[in-house]
Enzyme design. Structure first.
Site, PDB file in Angstrom:
ATOM      1  N   ASP A  41      23.319  61.506   5.899  1.00  0.00           N
ATOM      2  CA  ASP A  41      23.216  60.383   4.954  1.00  0.00           C
ATOM      3  C   ASP A  41      24.416  59.443   5.152  1.00  0.00           C
ATOM      4  O   ASP A  41      24.491  58.371   4.553  1.00  0.00           O
ATOM      5  CB  ASP A  41      23.076  60.865   3.498  1.00  0.00           C
ATOM      6  CG  ASP A  41      24.221  61.745   3.030  1.00  0.00           C
ATOM      7  OD1 ASP A  41      25.153  62.011   3.827  1.00  0.00           O
ATOM      8  OD2 ASP A  41      24.182  62.179   1.849  1.00  0.00           O
ATOM      9  N   SER A  42      25.339  59.834   6.066  1.00  0.00           N
ATOM     10  CA  SER A  42      26.417  58.921   6.475  1.00  0.00           C
ATOM     11  C   SER A  42      25.839  57.679   7.159  1.00  0.00           C
ATOM     12  O   SER A  42      26.568  56.715   7.392  1.00  0.00           O
ATOM     13  CB  SER A  42      27.391  59.629   7.420  1.00  0.00           C
ATOM     14  OG  SER A  42      26.706  60.278   8.471  1.00  0.00           O
ATOM     15  N   ASP A  80      19.390  65.242   6.868  1.00  0.00           N
ATOM     16  CA  ASP A  80      20.239  65.401   5.680  1.00  0.00           C
ATOM     17  C   ASP A  80      19.459  64.965   4.435  1.00  0.00           C
ATOM     18  O   ASP A  80      18.954  63.827   4.389  1.00  0.00           O
ATOM     19  CB  ASP A  80      21.470  64.483   5.872  1.00  0.00           C
ATOM     20  CG  ASP A  80      22.675  64.966   5.113  1.00  0.00           C
ATOM     21  OD1 ASP A  80      22.596  66.025   4.477  1.00  0.00           O
ATOM     22  OD2 ASP A  80      23.714  64.277   5.189  1.00  0.00           O
ATOM     23  N   LYS A 107      19.534  69.662   5.769  1.00  0.00           N
ATOM     24  CA  LYS A 107      20.854  70.026   5.221  1.00  0.00           C
ATOM     25  C   LYS A 107      20.862  69.675   3.739  1.00  0.00           C
ATOM     26  O   LYS A 107      20.399  68.584   3.362  1.00  0.00           O
ATOM     27  CB  LYS A 107      21.991  69.296   5.945  1.00  0.00           C
ATOM     28  CG  LYS A 107      23.362  69.650   5.344  1.00  0.00           C
ATOM     29  CD  LYS A 107      24.525  69.215   6.221  1.00  0.00           C
ATOM     30  CE  LYS A 107      24.859  67.750   6.098  1.00  0.00           C
ATOM     31  NZ  LYS A 107      25.241  67.315   4.737  1.00  0.00           N
ATOM     32  N   GLU A 130      23.361  69.753   0.234  1.00  0.00           N
ATOM     33  CA  GLU A 130      24.733  69.898  -0.290  1.00  0.00           C
ATOM     34  C   GLU A 130      24.747  70.765  -1.540  1.00  0.00           C
ATOM     35  O   GLU A 130      23.881  70.618  -2.403  1.00  0.00           O
ATOM     36  CB  GLU A 130      25.317  68.519  -0.655  1.00  0.00           C
ATOM     37  CG  GLU A 130      25.712  67.689   0.533  1.00  0.00           C
ATOM     38  CD  GLU A 130      26.442  66.396   0.134  1.00  0.00           C
ATOM     39  OE1 GLU A 130      26.891  66.256  -1.027  1.00  0.00           O
ATOM     40  OE2 GLU A 130      26.562  65.530   1.014  1.00  0.00           O
ATOM     41  N   GLU A 172      33.285  71.200   4.620  1.00  0.00           N
ATOM     42  CA  GLU A 172      33.954  69.897   4.762  1.00  0.00           C
ATOM     43  C   GLU A 172      35.262  69.849   3.980  1.00  0.00           C
ATOM     44  O   GLU A 172      35.309  70.232   2.809  1.00  0.00           O
ATOM     45  CB  GLU A 172      32.999  68.768   4.288  1.00  0.00           C
ATOM     46  CG  GLU A 172      33.604  67.389   4.444  1.00  0.00           C
ATOM     47  CD  GLU A 172      32.602  66.248   4.349  1.00  0.00           C
ATOM     48  OE1 GLU A 172      31.384  66.502   4.274  1.00  0.00           O
ATOM     49  OE2 GLU A 172      33.052  65.084   4.353  1.00  0.00           O
TER      50      GLU A 172
HETATM   51  O1  KIV Z   1      26.168  62.741   6.417  1.00  0.00           O
HETATM   52  C1  KIV Z   1      26.940  63.273   7.219  1.00  0.00           C
HETATM   53  O2  KIV Z   1      27.275  62.725   8.279  1.00  0.00           O
HETATM   54  C2  KIV Z   1      27.469  64.591   6.869  1.00  0.00           C
HETATM   55  C3  KIV Z   1      28.583  65.114   7.725  1.00  0.00           C
HETATM   56  C4  KIV Z   1      29.849  64.499   7.281  1.00  0.00           C
HETATM   57  C5  KIV Z   1      28.632  66.588   7.710  1.00  0.00           C
HETATM   58  O3  KIV Z   1      27.062  65.180   5.928  1.00  0.00           O
END
Ligand code: KIV
Length: 283
Positions: A45-46, A84, A114, A116, A183
């Site tokens: 989600d980055s 994510d 993924k 969180e 992280e």
């Molecule tokens: O969204 C992302 O890039 C992440 C990484 C920082 C692990 O969750």
């Protein structure tokens, strides 16, 4: 290279082989990561910070990540593709989590998701895994809880806090997660977590003892400069390369140097003569 699977990733920890993960949000970079043998691609989600101009990951939607994940999967990388799950796309109910994680695989082409968090999130992870969807956990600094955590601060600095993180990691392993992102925690904390679980740990800002590492591709390429965390090592300065190339192009266009003969097309002499024969010379 053989296609990576959650099984082969788990085996890497057993064999003591370090796991390499990077983010990607598009087909061309996904193809490059595959060519050089990266093990896992995280469609993070980055993407919100790196491509969409947001200041955090909070505004990123499920549709955003699915859109970019589908682009990555169209490159058919040999890397395992992890989608994510963005803010509030899995916490409202188990039904919501199952539906949205399913969409990440069906529409985004992800092979794992993924998620969180831990605590109540571990029950959600268990349901998603029970539905046949591989889950990567994420503990320590969880950027979707940034307002609750009070900023991008190192987590697990005390022995008690490290103990809590070990509990969370164990919970997620028991819930069926196949791996775990850790992280922004001290190296000692990440080491203790890595030793406490059988699933691979993937560190970001978590020191050298994790079973693998992940970085945001845009950060390590020096493309994204708004935010410079201490843990990011810049392996290239692509921003400067782009600036030089664009400045050269602009200068050549302005000075009539580009396009030159090499980059233009020509008619045959006969057709050119016929074309110009039709045009009356100015009086
Ligand atoms: O969204 C992302 O890039 C992440 C990484 C920082 C692990 O969750």
């Amino acid at each position: 290279m053989a296609r990576k699977t959650t099984h082969s990733i788990r085996l890497m920890k057993k064999k003591g082989k370090k796991i390499v993960m990077l983010t990607s949000y598009d087909a061309p970079t996904a193809a490059i990561l595959s060519e050089v043998g990266v093990d896992m691609i995280l469609v993070g989600d980055s993407v919100g910070n790196c491509l969409l101009g947001y200041e955090s990951t909070i505004p990123v939607t499920l549709e955003d990540v699915i859109h970019h994940c589908a682009a990555v999967s169209r490159a058919k990388p040999d890397c395992l593709i992890v989608g994510d799950m963005p803010f509030m796309s899995y916490k409202i109910s188990t039904e919501q989590a199952l539906e949205n994680c399913g969409l990440m695989l069906q529409e985004g082409g992800a092979e794992a998701v993924k998620i969180e968090g831990a605590g109540p999130v571990a029950d959600i992870v268990q349901s998603v895994v029970d539905a046949g969807i591989p889950v990567m956990g994420h503990i320590g600094l969880t950027p979707q809880s940034i307002y609750q955590l009070g900023g991008y601060r190192v987590q697990g600095r005390t022995a008690d806090m490290a103990g809590k993180l070990i509990e969370q990691a164990t919970q997620l392993e028991q819930a069926g997660a196949f791996s775990l992102v850790i992280e922004l925690v001290p190296s000692e904390t990440a080491k203790a977590i890595t030793e406490a679980v059988d699933i691979p740990t993937i560190g970001i800002g978590a020191g050298p003892y994790c079973d693998g590492q992940v970085l945001v591709l845009w950060d390590m390429l020096g493309l994204f400069e708004d935010f410079k965390p201490k843990f990011v090592k810049k392996y290239a300065n692509v921003r400067d390369l782009i600036k030089t190339a664009v400045t050269d192009y602009a200068n050549e266009v302005r000075n009539g140097v580009f396009p030159d003969e090499e980059h233009s097309f020509e008619m045959t002499e006969e057709e050119s003569g016929r074309l110009y024969g039709r045009i009356k010379p100015p009086e």
